[in-house]
Design an enzyme around this catalytic site. Structure first.
Site, PDB file in Angstrom:
ATOM      1  N   LEU A  27       0.858  -1.179   0.000  1.00 45.82           N
ATOM      2  CA  LEU A  27       0.000   0.000   0.000  1.00 45.82           C
ATOM      3  C   LEU A  27       0.899   1.235   0.000  1.00 45.82           C
ATOM      4  CD1 LEU A  27      -2.757  -1.029   2.592  1.00 45.82           C
ATOM      5  CD2 LEU A  27      -2.646  -1.506   0.146  1.00 45.82           C
ATOM      6  N   ASP A  28       1.011   1.868  -1.154  1.00 45.25           N
ATOM      7  CA  ASP A  28       1.940   2.984  -1.337  1.00 45.25           C
ATOM      8  C   ASP A  28       1.404   4.264  -0.721  1.00 45.25           C
ATOM      9  OD1 ASP A  28       4.212   4.391  -2.749  1.00 45.25           O
ATOM     10  OD2 ASP A  28       2.494   5.387  -3.697  1.00 45.25           O
ATOM     11  N   ALA A  29       2.276   4.967   0.024  1.00 43.76           N
ATOM     12  CA  ALA A  29       1.942   6.284   0.592  1.00 43.76           C
ATOM     13  C   ALA A  29       0.597   6.261   1.314  1.00 43.76           C
ATOM     14  CB  ALA A  29       1.942   7.355  -0.504  1.00 43.76           C
ATOM     15  N   VAL A  30       0.316   5.167   1.971  1.00 44.70           N
ATOM     16  CA  VAL A  30      -1.034   4.919   2.478  1.00 44.70           C
ATOM     17  C   VAL A  30      -1.414   5.836   3.640  1.00 44.70           C
ATOM     18  CG1 VAL A  30      -0.358   3.095   4.096  1.00 44.70           C
ATOM     19  CG2 VAL A  30      -2.628   3.051   3.070  1.00 44.70           C
TER      20      VAL A  30
END
Length: 565
Positions: free
Chosen positions: A232-235
């Site tokens: 989960l990128d830059a979540v």
């Protein structure tokens, strides 16, 4: 069981959305979940073990004229890397417009120059795959954003419009760029939209049920395509409330819990990994209660702490931090790494090292050729947030001897492989890459220093030549990984103890459930160190020497893995 799962998902929807998530919305969402459940038949591995080692790479890392990039990579992987790695983290391989893939145009497609979903499936025959779920933002060139600008029905609230007079001074800023970007809609009106990272990366409005449904559809697609790990990128930035810092908000945690509940339902065994480049105490909050959020979190403090220990020739800060680590449950672990496609984050050091020590490390690395990215603070000051450099060059003076360069590099990676958790190695690291200043000049941004792409055969020739630095790094690190993958004591859940033998000698003891033990000794200094110890008996795994309880001599930057009798 199905009712229990539905109740859990419905409960989370209620907590986040209340009555705004209608029965129609729920019907659409559950229909998508149910359809994907029935379409996935393969069983995923439950948990993790000592054999799990992840390669981080771009899908278009290698190119050949007249051929798509992904099959070229798969051939390279099968020839050089499949014996060392169990998993491949393919950085975003979808159509994109900027940020080397993290400005996604279409979540559901493979970038045409890279290949197609069948090419992804071919790689899946050789490795378990990790996909990026770029959930916070998407490209300004995307169809969704085009529909928004054209004011097409259904897209009115897909992005976050804010009155530019709103006080947003409390918002945490990861970059020194404007938070709002003006865009002109079809009717001529101007909307100022939330753009956390750049004007080409428009933040999605998760307060909209339509956005949630569309993004869950993306998640389900990745599960259907066989992703075993989901990053989960830059979540941490997913939910926004003006007047707050807009990071780590309760709604963000609830959304991750929702993704986890859906994933557990559709594809049990899939691992959710949160990427939050923030101070350690905030990072670990994404484990939730140990059962309901991420199974793994990125161990962002490890890369700069290892660098700090090498440059200071002092392991005390590293050991203090490592000894404090704890997991909320046996169903969670760390995602450990030293290098990635991004720079080396400094925010995870804050709260662990004094600010003068952080600034001293930055200055020392700059003097040796590293680049630095800065962020704006709410009080108007600037702070360094990221060092841009290959990890190989970060560890050593640029005019140093290759023998010492290799020794420091292998020492650092032996620490990585000794830590509890699942280790990940960036492709530039195992290929022994130096700083790519030409790439920085050509592309115009600092992170290009560690993102060099290659023509097919370009690296192979150097790997086959035993005189090259690439060959020596590749051979030494590959051998280290292969040894690690055979030892039960390196299971992520094995007990780990950290000790300071003296300020430049780190000791890590890993003990498996059956009592099998490996002691790692690491000389973080440029001088020979002799340990007067009668406690170690066994076989040193890197040299196969027998240790008989006598004094041990560690050469500068040497590591020993002693498997005890």
């Amino acid at each position: 069981m199905e009712n229990i799962v539905n109740d859990k998902i419905n409960g989370l929807l209620d907590l986040v959305y209340g009555e705004t998530f209608s029965e129609t919305h729920r019907s659409v969402l559950f229909e998508k979940i149910d359809k994907t459940c029935h379409a996935i038949s393969e069983n995923r591995k439950t948990g993790w073990d000592e054999k799990d080692v992840v390669l981080i790479t771009y899908a278009d890392q290698f190119s050949q004229e007249g051929e798509k990039a992904l099959p070229v990579f798969t051939r390279f992987y099968n020839k050089w890397l499949s014996g060392s790695f169990s998993h491949v983290h393919l950085l975003p391989f979808y159509p994109w417009s900027s940020d080397d893939g993290f400005s996604v145009i279409d979540y559901h497609q493979v970038a045409p120059e890279t290949g197609c979903w069948q090419d992804v499936a071919e790689l899946k025959c050789s490795a378990s795959l990790m996909f990026d779920f770029v959930c916070n933002h998407m490209s300004a060139k995307s169809e969704w954003f085009s529909h928004y600008l054209q004011q097409k029905p259904g897209y009115e609230d897909f992005f976050i419009a804010v009155d530019p007079r709103t006080d947003l001074s409390a918002v945490t800023r990861p970059r020194a760029l404007p938070l709002l970007t003006p865009f002109t809609l079809h009717d001529g009106s101007i909307k100022h939209l939330w753009t956390t990272f750049s004007e080409d990366q428009i933040d999605l409005n998760f307060a909209s049920p339509g956005v949630l449904i569309a993004m869950v559809d993306v998640l389900l697609h990745y599960l259907l395509e066989g992703a075993r790990y989901i990053r989960l990128d830059a979540v941490g930035f997913m939910w926004k409330i003006p007047g707050t810092n807009c990071i780590h908000l309760e709604q963000t945690h609830r959304l991750i819990q929702l993704f986890r509940a859906i994933t557990d339902t559709v594809a049990p065994g899939t691992v959710i990994i949160t990427e939050t480049n923030v101070p350690h105490k905030d990072n670990v909050s994404y484990f939730g209660d140990g059962e309901n959020e991420a199974q793994m979190v990125y161990q962002f403090s490890l890369p700069p702490l290892v660098l700090h220990a090498v440059h200071r020739q002092d392991v005390q800060a590293l050991v203090r931090w490592a000894s404090s680590l704890s997991l909320p449950s046996a169903n969670t672990t760390w995602f450990n790494f030293l290098a990635s496609h991004d720079g080396i984050g400094l925010n995870p050091l804050r709260g662990i090292l004094p600010e003068p020590d952080i600034l001293a490390l930055v200055e020392q690395l700059q003097q040796e050729g590293a680049l630095v990215n800065w962020k704006n603070n709410p009080d108007g000051t600037r702070s360094p947030y990221e060092i841009n450099v290959t990890y190989l060059d970060a560890l050593s003076p640029r005019d140093g001897e290759d023998e010492q360069r290799i020794a420091r590099f292998i020492l650092a990676h032996a620490v990585l492989l000794s830590f509890p958790g699942v280790p990940a190695v960036y492709i530039q690291s195992i290929l022994g890459s130096r700083n790519d200043y030409d790439g920085v000049e050509r592309l115009g941004y600092n992170r290009a220093i560690n993102r060099k792409k290659f023509k097919a055969g370009e690296v192979d020739a150097q790997l086959e030549n035993s005189e090259t630095l690439r060959h020596k790094i590749y051979k030494s690190l590959s051998e280290l990984i292969v040894i690690r993958r055979k030892e039960k004591a390196f299971h992520p859940a094995s007990r780990a103890e950290f000790d300071v033998v003296n300020k430049c000698i780190l000791k890590i003891t890993r003990t498996a459930g059956d009592g099998e033990r490996i002691t790692g000794l690491f000389n973080f200094s440029n001088t020979e160190q002799t340990l007067l110890s009668n406690t170690h008996y066994g076989r040193e795994l890197l040299t196969q020497h027998i240790i008989k309880g006598t004094a041990l001599t560690l050469n500068p930057w040497q590591v020993m893995w002693i498997k005890e009798n």
